[in-house]
Motif scaffolding. Structure first.
Motif, PDB file in Angstrom:
ATOM      1  N   ASP A   1     -18.525  38.300  49.216  1.00 51.02           N
ATOM      2  CA  ASP A   1     -18.191  39.146  48.086  1.00 51.02           C
ATOM      3  C   ASP A   1     -18.231  40.614  48.532  1.00 51.02           C
ATOM      4  O   ASP A   1     -18.641  40.927  49.649  1.00 51.02           O
ATOM      5  CB  ASP A   1     -19.131  38.906  46.913  1.00 51.02           C
ATOM      6  CG  ASP A   1     -20.488  39.568  47.088  1.00 51.02           C
ATOM      7  OD1 ASP A   1     -20.965  39.634  48.245  1.00 51.02           O
ATOM      8  OD2 ASP A   1     -21.065  40.014  46.091  1.00 51.02           O
ATOM      9  N   ARG A   2     -17.773  41.503  47.670  1.00 50.97           N
ATOM     10  CA  ARG A   2     -17.613  42.903  48.049  1.00 50.97           C
ATOM     11  C   ARG A   2     -18.942  43.567  48.406  1.00 50.97           C
ATOM     12  O   ARG A   2     -18.999  44.446  49.254  1.00 50.97           O
ATOM     13  CB  ARG A   2     -16.941  43.665  46.901  1.00 50.97           C
ATOM     14  CG  ARG A   2     -16.583  45.098  47.230  1.00 50.97           C
ATOM     15  CD  ARG A   2     -15.811  45.733  46.093  1.00 50.97           C
ATOM     16  NE  ARG A   2     -15.430  47.106  46.402  1.00 50.97           N
ATOM     17  CZ  ARG A   2     -14.768  47.897  45.571  1.00 50.97           C
ATOM     18  NH1 ARG A   2     -14.411  47.440  44.375  1.00 50.97           N
ATOM     19  NH2 ARG A   2     -14.467  49.123  45.931  1.00 50.97           N
TER      20      ARG A   2
ATOM     21  N   TYR B   1     -23.397  37.869  48.525  1.00 53.59           N
ATOM     22  CA  TYR B   1     -23.105  36.449  48.388  1.00 53.59           C
ATOM     23  C   TYR B   1     -22.026  36.021  49.379  1.00 53.59           C
ATOM     24  O   TYR B   1     -21.113  36.791  49.693  1.00 53.59           O
ATOM     25  CB  TYR B   1     -22.640  36.123  46.971  1.00 53.59           C
ATOM     26  CG  TYR B   1     -23.642  36.489  45.911  1.00 53.59           C
ATOM     27  CD1 TYR B   1     -24.755  35.692  45.663  1.00 53.59           C
ATOM     28  CD2 TYR B   1     -23.484  37.656  45.163  1.00 53.59           C
ATOM     29  CE1 TYR B   1     -25.685  36.036  44.702  1.00 53.59           C
ATOM     30  CE2 TYR B   1     -24.413  38.012  44.196  1.00 53.59           C
ATOM     31  CZ  TYR B   1     -25.511  37.202  43.969  1.00 53.59           C
ATOM     32  OH  TYR B   1     -26.435  37.547  43.024  1.00 53.59           O
TER      33      TYR B   1
ATOM     34  N   TRP C   1     -13.372  36.097  46.258  1.00 54.92           N
ATOM     35  CA  TRP C   1     -14.305  36.803  45.370  1.00 54.92           C
ATOM     36  C   TRP C   1     -13.546  37.904  44.646  1.00 54.92           C
ATOM     37  O   TRP C   1     -12.787  38.649  45.256  1.00 54.92           O
ATOM     38  CB  TRP C   1     -15.453  37.413  46.164  1.00 54.92           C
ATOM     39  CG  TRP C   1     -16.443  36.428  46.692  1.00 54.92           C
ATOM     40  CD1 TRP C   1     -16.497  35.907  47.945  1.00 54.92           C
ATOM     41  CD2 TRP C   1     -17.532  35.849  45.966  1.00 54.92           C
ATOM     42  NE1 TRP C   1     -17.549  35.029  48.058  1.00 54.92           N
ATOM     43  CE2 TRP C   1     -18.200  34.978  46.858  1.00 54.92           C
ATOM     44  CE3 TRP C   1     -18.009  35.978  44.665  1.00 54.92           C
ATOM     45  CZ2 TRP C   1     -19.326  34.250  46.480  1.00 54.92           C
ATOM     46  CZ3 TRP C   1     -19.129  35.249  44.279  1.00 54.92           C
ATOM     47  CH2 TRP C   1     -19.783  34.391  45.185  1.00 54.92           C
ATOM     48  N   TRP C   2     -13.785  38.017  43.325  1.00 59.15           N
ATOM     49  CA  TRP C   2     -13.123  39.062  42.543  1.00 59.15           C
ATOM     50  C   TRP C   2     -14.052  39.499  41.413  1.00 59.15           C
ATOM     51  O   TRP C   2     -14.358  38.725  40.514  1.00 59.15           O
ATOM     52  CB  TRP C   2     -11.800  38.553  41.973  1.00 59.15           C
ATOM     53  CG  TRP C   2     -11.028  39.604  41.217  1.00 59.15           C
ATOM     54  CD1 TRP C   2     -11.001  39.806  39.878  1.00 59.15           C
ATOM     55  CD2 TRP C   2     -10.192  40.608  41.793  1.00 59.15           C
ATOM     56  NE1 TRP C   2     -10.203  40.870  39.561  1.00 59.15           N
ATOM     57  CE2 TRP C   2      -9.680  41.371  40.720  1.00 59.15           C
ATOM     58  CE3 TRP C   2      -9.807  40.923  43.095  1.00 59.15           C
ATOM     59  CZ2 TRP C   2      -8.833  42.442  40.917  1.00 59.15           C
ATOM     60  CZ3 TRP C   2      -8.954  41.987  43.291  1.00 59.15           C
ATOM     61  CH2 TRP C   2      -8.477  42.734  42.216  1.00 59.15           C
TER      62      TRP C   2
ATOM     63  N   GLY D   1     -17.222  39.978  41.250  1.00 53.46           N
ATOM     64  CA  GLY D   1     -18.421  39.179  41.111  1.00 53.46           C
ATOM     65  C   GLY D   1     -18.195  37.716  40.785  1.00 53.46           C
ATOM     66  O   GLY D   1     -19.162  36.964  40.648  1.00 53.46           O
TER      67      GLY D   1
ATOM     68  N   LEU E   1     -16.154  34.011  41.778  1.00 57.78           N
ATOM     69  CA  LEU E   1     -15.527  33.284  42.871  1.00 57.78           C
ATOM     70  C   LEU E   1     -14.351  32.484  42.326  1.00 57.78           C
ATOM     71  O   LEU E   1     -14.531  31.582  41.502  1.00 57.78           O
ATOM     72  CB  LEU E   1     -16.521  32.364  43.571  1.00 57.78           C
ATOM     73  CG  LEU E   1     -15.961  31.600  44.777  1.00 57.78           C
ATOM     74  CD1 LEU E   1     -15.623  32.571  45.915  1.00 57.78           C
ATOM     75  CD2 LEU E   1     -16.965  30.557  45.265  1.00 57.78           C
TER      76      LEU E   1
END
Length: 217
Positions: free
Chosen positions: A166-167, A171, A207-208, A210, A212
């Motif tokens: 994720d960004r 995660y 991921w976008w 927060g 998935l």
């Protein structure tokens, strides 16, 4: 290189542009043998060429190469820094992992380690907050490594089909044939824990904000 072009008779589609910064590309990356991999900061792009297997780092502003071509069959980026890793066979045909850092001020590539010490022969690498390494062993194990090349993070895992961070780098999703495992990574720590294991046949994940997103078969 295929930028999107708006078609008045239909949806946006890929144009037939085949040249960028003096390099030629055919309409499909698979047939051209060229892959473009952008850095997380958006200032550099890695150009991975299949034949001969080399990687070149170019500035998106000047479109010029900032380092001579590096022997490589694969190239992956750190998810937050202008640091990348490559795979290339040595004189014995064994894949070796090298790590480099791009100096944005001096516009040059600085080697971090030209031959990272891995526990087993390498088969594949994945980018992200940590460097993922798949081993060419019978059990097809997988392990995370630090981007300074000095040691692994955590123990052995089963080899995933793909890895998605994720960004925030908090995660990580490990995609397998019939499941997706979500790992939680502690801030400024060298450890992680499994948060959940979802049984699903996933083709790819993203991921976008927060969440998935899972593309199922």
């Amino acid at each position: 290189l295929q930028p999107l072009r708006q078609d008045p008779n239909g949806p946006a589609r890929f144009s037939e542009e085949k040249e960028w910064a003096g390099m030629s590309f055919s309409p499909a990356a698979a047939s051209s043998g060229v892959a473009l991999l952008g850095s997380p900061c958006g200032r550099f792009i890695g150009v991975l060429v299949r034949d001969p297997p080399t990687a070149e780092i170019r500035s998106l502003r000047s479109k010029q190469a900032i380092h001579p071509a590096i022997p490589a069959t694969a190239l992956v980026w750190h998810s937050h820094h202008s640091t990348f890793a490559t795979c290339s066979p040595d004189s014995r045909g064994v894949l070796r992992v090298a790590i480099y850092q791009v100096d944005p001020q001096q516009q040059k590539v600085v080697p971090v380690t030209t031959a990272m010490d891995t526990l087993l022969p390498v088969k594949q690498i994945f980018g992200g907050r940590w460097l993922g390494v798949c081993y060419a062993a019978e059990d097809e194990s997988f392990q995370f490594y630090r981007w300074d090349g000095h040691g692994s993070v955590g123990g052995f895992l089963s080899r995933p089909n793909s890895v998605a961070w994720d960004r925030t780098g908090s995660y990580c999703a490990l995609v397998y044939a019939k499941s997706v495992i979500i790992m939680g990574c502690v801030e400024n720590s060298k450890s992680f824990s499994m948060l959940c294991n979802v049984e699903v046949q996933a083709h790819s994940v993203l991921w976008w904000s927060g969440c998935l997103l899972v593309d199922t078969w």
